[in-house]
Design an enzyme around this catalytic site. Sequence first.
Site, PDB file in Angstrom:
ATOM      1  CE1 TYR A 153      -4.002   2.091   0.660  1.00  0.00           C
ATOM      2  CE2 TYR A 153      -2.668   3.130   2.367  1.00  0.00           C
ATOM      3  CZ  TYR A 153      -3.800   3.119   1.579  1.00  0.00           C
ATOM      4  OH  TYR A 153      -4.721   4.127   1.688  1.00  0.00           O
ATOM      5  CE  LYS A 157      -3.741   4.845  -1.676  1.00  0.00           C
ATOM      6  NZ  LYS A 157      -4.768   5.382  -2.582  1.00  0.00           N
TER       7      LYS A 157
HETATM    8  P1  NAP Z   1     -13.291   2.086   1.039  1.00  0.00           P
HETATM    9  O1  NAP Z   1     -14.395   2.548   1.914  1.00  0.00           O
HETATM   10  O2  NAP Z   1     -12.693   0.735   1.255  1.00  0.00           O
HETATM   11  O3  NAP Z   1     -13.733   2.247  -0.498  1.00  0.00           O
HETATM   12  C1  NAP Z   1     -12.871   1.853  -1.518  1.00  0.00           C
HETATM   13  C2  NAP Z   1     -13.463   2.287  -2.838  1.00  0.00           C
HETATM   14  O4  NAP Z   1     -12.566   1.883  -3.890  1.00  0.00           O
HETATM   15  C3  NAP Z   1     -14.813   1.631  -3.101  1.00  0.00           C
HETATM   16  O5  NAP Z   1     -15.693   2.586  -3.617  1.00  0.00           O
HETATM   17  C4  NAP Z   1     -14.481   0.580  -4.156  1.00  0.00           C
HETATM   18  O6  NAP Z   1     -15.522   0.353  -5.095  1.00  0.00           O
HETATM   19  C5  NAP Z   1     -13.320   1.236  -4.893  1.00  0.00           C
HETATM   20  N1  NAP Z   1     -12.528   0.228  -5.588  1.00  0.00           N
HETATM   21  C6  NAP Z   1     -11.788  -0.774  -5.045  1.00  0.00           C
HETATM   22  N2  NAP Z   1     -11.242  -1.516  -6.035  1.00  0.00           N
HETATM   23  C7  NAP Z   1     -11.641  -0.964  -7.218  1.00  0.00           C
HETATM   24  C8  NAP Z   1     -11.398  -1.273  -8.580  1.00  0.00           C
HETATM   25  N3  NAP Z   1     -10.620  -2.308  -8.933  1.00  0.00           N
HETATM   26  N4  NAP Z   1     -11.973  -0.493  -9.526  1.00  0.00           N
HETATM   27  C9  NAP Z   1     -12.761   0.560  -9.192  1.00  0.00           C
HETATM   28  N5  NAP Z   1     -13.026   0.892  -7.912  1.00  0.00           N
HETATM   29  C10 NAP Z   1     -12.472   0.137  -6.931  1.00  0.00           C
HETATM   30  O7  NAP Z   1     -12.052   3.080   1.115  1.00  0.00           O
HETATM   31  P2  NAP Z   1     -11.970   4.620   1.535  1.00  0.00           P
HETATM   32  O8  NAP Z   1     -11.520   4.673   2.929  1.00  0.00           O
HETATM   33  O9  NAP Z   1     -13.175   5.354   1.112  1.00  0.00           O
HETATM   34  O10 NAP Z   1     -10.702   5.055   0.642  1.00  0.00           O
HETATM   35  C11 NAP Z   1     -10.811   5.815  -0.536  1.00  0.00           C
HETATM   36  C12 NAP Z   1      -9.404   6.204  -0.975  1.00  0.00           C
HETATM   37  O11 NAP Z   1      -8.760   6.948   0.070  1.00  0.00           O
HETATM   38  C13 NAP Z   1      -8.491   5.012  -1.250  1.00  0.00           C
HETATM   39  O12 NAP Z   1      -7.637   5.299  -2.336  1.00  0.00           O
HETATM   40  C14 NAP Z   1      -7.686   4.895   0.017  1.00  0.00           C
HETATM   41  O13 NAP Z   1      -6.441   4.238  -0.188  1.00  0.00           O
HETATM   42  C15 NAP Z   1      -7.518   6.349   0.401  1.00  0.00           C
HETATM   43  N6  NAP Z   1      -7.226   6.578   1.808  1.00  0.00           N
HETATM   44  C16 NAP Z   1      -8.083   6.169   2.780  1.00  0.00           C
HETATM   45  C17 NAP Z   1      -7.755   6.400   4.114  1.00  0.00           C
HETATM   46  C18 NAP Z   1      -8.652   5.974   5.253  1.00  0.00           C
HETATM   47  O14 NAP Z   1      -8.239   6.095   6.412  1.00  0.00           O
HETATM   48  N7  NAP Z   1      -9.866   5.475   5.012  1.00  0.00           N
HETATM   49  C19 NAP Z   1      -6.560   7.039   4.435  1.00  0.00           C
HETATM   50  C20 NAP Z   1      -5.711   7.449   3.416  1.00  0.00           C
HETATM   51  C21 NAP Z   1      -6.058   7.220   2.097  1.00  0.00           C
HETATM   52  P3  NAP Z   1     -16.486  -0.962  -5.035  1.00  0.00           P
HETATM   53  O15 NAP Z   1     -16.963  -1.087  -3.631  1.00  0.00           O
HETATM   54  O16 NAP Z   1     -17.547  -0.625  -6.026  1.00  0.00           O
HETATM   55  O17 NAP Z   1     -15.632  -2.119  -5.475  1.00  0.00           O
END
Ligand code: NAP
Length: 245
Positions: A153, A157
């Site tokens: 990861y 990133k």
């Molecule tokens: P999440 O709730 O797990 O949601 C992940 C999203 O990514 C879902 O909408 C999923 O769509 C989509 N996704 C996964 N695989 C995919 C693929 N192959 N093609 C298209 N869409 C795909 O995650 P989140 O926390 O909202 O995170 C969103 C972003 O922020 C990510 O890039 C994550 O790395 C980043 N981020 C999150 C955090 C945190 O603390 N949550 C911190 C730093 C960065 P489906 O459900 O339709 O598959």
Amino acid sequence: METKCVLVTGAGRGIGKAIAIAYAKEGYQVAINYNGSEEAAKETAALCEKEGVKAKIYRCNVADFHAVEEMMKAVLTDFGSIDVLVNNSGITKDGLLLRMKEEDFDRVIQVNLKGSFNCIRHVARIMMKQRHGAIVNMSSVVGIRGNIGQMNYAASKAGVIGLTKSAAKELAPRNIRVNAIAPGFVETEMTDALSEEARRAAMEVIALKRFASAQDIANLAVFLGTDKSSYITGQTISIDGGMAM
Ligand code: NAP
């Protein structure tokens, strides 16, 4: 005045959903990408439409180069332009180095890093023709600082930050800005998986003593995609409650 269009990847749930709705509130038409969560994507679309804008959902695995090309064509046909792309889709497959499976490394790179490349690659042609555009990529504090159990990861990133800077340099002459967001911990399904102990440890290093809401991140994603940030490009903005200082 023509209505602008934003494409948000992974917008069925989590941070992507909040970003889609935040853009709808700004009057943007919203193209909602999803991969597995169709019902959630429909719900996001309905919430965007409630704001009085057009919204459509697009199923596409962002790791699939050709499928992304088709999705971009479809969005362009449906909306007439793609003014903002938010590369939000992302996954984790955590594990300590010596236990990390090769497929878990590859999968995370494929979705997080190559998925972002695929979307930038195919939207760039459209934005170059339009002579304007903004791209917002989702990195992470982990891409800046690294993290135990997240080599895959963190690498993906950190790679997103490199993509961002390179694309910003290449696309600036065409009036296209490219920036990245580096969130710390955000309350979503991704962090729901954390143990109580991991949460407590995280809280100790967050100056503001709370996780971000998805809305906190959406506010920054809207700022970076709109003209309020018209002189900002190639940057990675941390939004982590004072974690990485
Ligand atoms: P999440 O709730 O797990 O949601 C992940 C999203 O990514 C879902 O909408 C999923 O769509 C989509 N996704 C996964 N695989 C995919 C693929 N192959 N093609 C298209 N869409 C795909 O995650 P989140 O926390 O909202 O995170 C969103 C972003 O922020 C990510 O890039 C994550 O790395 C980043 N981020 C999150 C955090 C945190 O603390 N949550 C911190 C730093 C960065 P489906 O459900 O339709 O598959």
